[in-house]
Write a protein that holds these residues in place. Structure first.
Motif, PDB file in Angstrom:
ATOM      1  N   THR A   1       0.950  -1.238   0.033  1.00 38.11           N
ATOM      2  CA  THR A   1       0.017  -0.075   0.018  1.00 38.11           C
ATOM      3  C   THR A   1       0.810   1.135   0.187  1.00 38.11           C
ATOM      4  O   THR A   1       2.372   0.971   0.465  1.00 38.11           O
ATOM      5  CB  THR A   1      -0.875   0.010   1.258  1.00 38.11           C
ATOM      6  N   SER A   2       0.425   2.166  -0.377  1.00 32.44           N
ATOM      7  CA  SER A   2       1.110   3.536  -0.498  1.00 32.44           C
ATOM      8  C   SER A   2       0.188   4.769  -0.194  1.00 32.44           C
ATOM      9  O   SER A   2      -0.799   4.934  -0.790  1.00 32.44           O
ATOM     10  CB  SER A   2       1.901   3.807  -1.528  1.00 32.44           C
ATOM     11  N   VAL A   3       0.624   5.752   0.773  1.00 29.69           N
ATOM     12  CA  VAL A   3       0.135   6.969   0.753  1.00 29.69           C
ATOM     13  C   VAL A   3       1.116   8.271   0.913  1.00 29.69           C
ATOM     14  O   VAL A   3       2.138   7.780   1.650  1.00 29.69           O
ATOM     15  CB  VAL A   3      -0.925   6.876   2.113  1.00 29.69           C
ATOM     16  N   ASP A   4       0.924   9.222   0.082  1.00 30.61           N
ATOM     17  CA  ASP A   4       1.727  10.418   0.319  1.00 30.61           C
ATOM     18  C   ASP A   4       3.057   9.721   0.084  1.00 30.61           C
ATOM     19  O   ASP A   4       4.306  10.203   0.515  1.00 30.61           O
ATOM     20  CB  ASP A   4       1.682  11.065   1.226  1.00 30.61           C
TER      21      ASP A   4
ATOM     22  N   TYR B   1      -9.635 -11.618  -0.783  1.00 31.03           N
ATOM     23  CA  TYR B   1     -10.344 -11.312   0.481  1.00 31.03           C
ATOM     24  C   TYR B   1      -9.297 -11.710   1.500  1.00 31.03           C
ATOM     25  O   TYR B   1      -8.735 -12.671   1.337  1.00 31.03           O
ATOM     26  CB  TYR B   1     -11.515 -11.986   0.660  1.00 31.03           C
ATOM     27  N   PHE B   2      -9.184 -10.502   2.416  1.00 33.90           N
ATOM     28  CA  PHE B   2      -8.499 -10.721   3.648  1.00 33.90           C
ATOM     29  C   PHE B   2      -9.035  -9.677   4.599  1.00 33.90           C
ATOM     30  O   PHE B   2      -9.835  -9.049   4.417  1.00 33.90           O
ATOM     31  CB  PHE B   2      -6.832 -10.422   3.310  1.00 33.90           C
ATOM     32  N   LYS B   3      -8.656 -10.234   6.238  1.00 30.28           N
ATOM     33  CA  LYS B   3      -9.373  -9.488   6.927  1.00 30.28           C
ATOM     34  C   LYS B   3      -8.047  -8.844   7.686  1.00 30.28           C
ATOM     35  O   LYS B   3      -6.876  -9.167   7.468  1.00 30.28           O
ATOM     36  CB  LYS B   3      -9.947 -10.345   8.150  1.00 30.28           C
ATOM     37  N   THR B   4      -8.462  -7.734   8.239  1.00 24.93           N
ATOM     38  CA  THR B   4      -7.500  -6.966   9.274  1.00 24.93           C
ATOM     39  C   THR B   4      -8.235  -6.197  10.263  1.00 24.93           C
ATOM     40  O   THR B   4      -9.688  -6.115  10.269  1.00 24.93           O
ATOM     41  CB  THR B   4      -6.535  -5.905   8.163  1.00 24.93           C
ATOM     42  N   ASP B   5      -7.446  -5.809  11.080  1.00 27.97           N
ATOM     43  CA  ASP B   5      -7.895  -5.004  12.189  1.00 27.97           C
ATOM     44  C   ASP B   5      -8.434  -3.465  11.768  1.00 27.97           C
ATOM     45  O   ASP B   5      -7.703  -2.938  11.030  1.00 27.97           O
ATOM     46  CB  ASP B   5      -7.102  -4.946  13.321  1.00 27.97           C
ATOM     47  N   LYS B   6      -9.555  -2.967  12.168  1.00 30.07           N
ATOM     48  CA  LYS B   6      -9.828  -1.617  11.653  1.00 30.07           C
ATOM     49  C   LYS B   6      -8.654  -0.549  11.935  1.00 30.07           C
ATOM     50  O   LYS B   6      -9.135   0.583  11.562  1.00 30.07           O
ATOM     51  CB  LYS B   6     -11.365  -1.479  11.831  1.00 30.07           C
TER      52      LYS B   6
ATOM     53  N   ARG C   1      -5.828   2.305   7.728  1.00 21.76           N
ATOM     54  CA  ARG C   1      -5.778   3.771   7.454  1.00 21.76           C
ATOM     55  C   ARG C   1      -5.322   4.342   6.084  1.00 21.76           C
ATOM     56  O   ARG C   1      -5.912   4.917   5.206  1.00 21.76           O
ATOM     57  CB  ARG C   1      -5.085   4.484   8.698  1.00 21.76           C
ATOM     58  N   GLN C   2      -4.516   3.238   5.570  1.00 21.31           N
ATOM     59  CA  GLN C   2      -4.000   3.372   4.132  1.00 21.31           C
ATOM     60  C   GLN C   2      -4.892   3.424   3.208  1.00 21.31           C
ATOM     61  O   GLN C   2      -5.143   3.926   2.335  1.00 21.31           O
ATOM     62  CB  GLN C   2      -2.636   2.717   4.059  1.00 21.31           C
ATOM     63  N   LEU C   3      -5.521   2.240   3.279  1.00 20.54           N
ATOM     64  CA  LEU C   3      -6.506   1.384   2.265  1.00 20.54           C
ATOM     65  C   LEU C   3      -7.518   2.689   2.108  1.00 20.54           C
ATOM     66  O   LEU C   3      -8.333   2.878   1.123  1.00 20.54           O
ATOM     67  CB  LEU C   3      -7.009   0.287   2.589  1.00 20.54           C
ATOM     68  N   TYR C   4      -8.263   3.459   3.000  1.00 23.97           N
ATOM     69  CA  TYR C   4      -9.025   4.307   3.168  1.00 23.97           C
ATOM     70  C   TYR C   4      -8.416   5.641   2.367  1.00 23.97           C
ATOM     71  O   TYR C   4      -9.374   6.299   1.536  1.00 23.97           O
ATOM     72  CB  TYR C   4      -9.519   4.825   4.720  1.00 23.97           C
TER      73      TYR C   4
END
Length: 151
Positions: A24-27, A45-50, A56-59
């Motif tokens: 993932t990448s942000v900025d 599909y995968f799960k992760t903790d919110k 946060r990066q995915l959002y």
């Protein structure tokens, strides 16, 4: 080679589940980590903790790349809500079946979210029966495939 033939090669290589590297990448700040993936409905599909950084990066940037053993997937991630809210609870059932230890240790119903990755472009490195290397490039938007021998 037709798109469906190339997609079948991808599906056979990935099987029912794999632990894949997720980038993932942000900025312009890239991160990579492993995630336990399941494959159904032509998606990953995968799960992760919110509350994790990757969430946060995915959002902020849903564009992801994933890799396992010569299969690189570029796609778009969508957060689908809590794992236990998925209609039919397919992920939960398959995760329990294929990844029991992880399911038993890390299933927190109130914080575990389901992430769905829609493949957009896939690159596969492989060999034919004569050990000649080749690459397959699958464009999921156009359903086109390019076969490229590698020497």
């Amino acid at each position: 080679m037709k798109f469906e033939e190339a997609k079948k090669i991808m599906d056979e290589k990935l099987g029912d589940w794999k632990i894949m590297a997720l980038a993932t990448s942000v900025d312009d700040y890239p991160m990579v980590r492993n995630v336990s993936c399941l494959f159904y409905h032509d998606k990953i599909y995968f799960k992760t903790d919110k509350n994790f950084r990757k969430t946060r990066q995915l959002y902020e940037n849903p564009r992801v790349a994933m890799c396992w053993n010569g299969v690189q997937v570029e796609g778009i991630a969508a957060i689908k809500g809590l794992v236990i809210e998925e209609e039919g609870r397919i992920f939960e059932q398959l995760y329990k079946k294929f990844l029991w230890q992880s399911y038993n240790a890390y299933s927190h119903e109130d914080t575990e979210i389901l992430v769905e990755v829609t493949p957009k472009f896939v690159e596969i490195w492989d060999e034919d029966e004569n050990r000649n290397a080749f690459q397959l490039f699958l464009d999921f938007d156009t359903e086109q495939v390019e076969y490229k021998p590698y020497d």
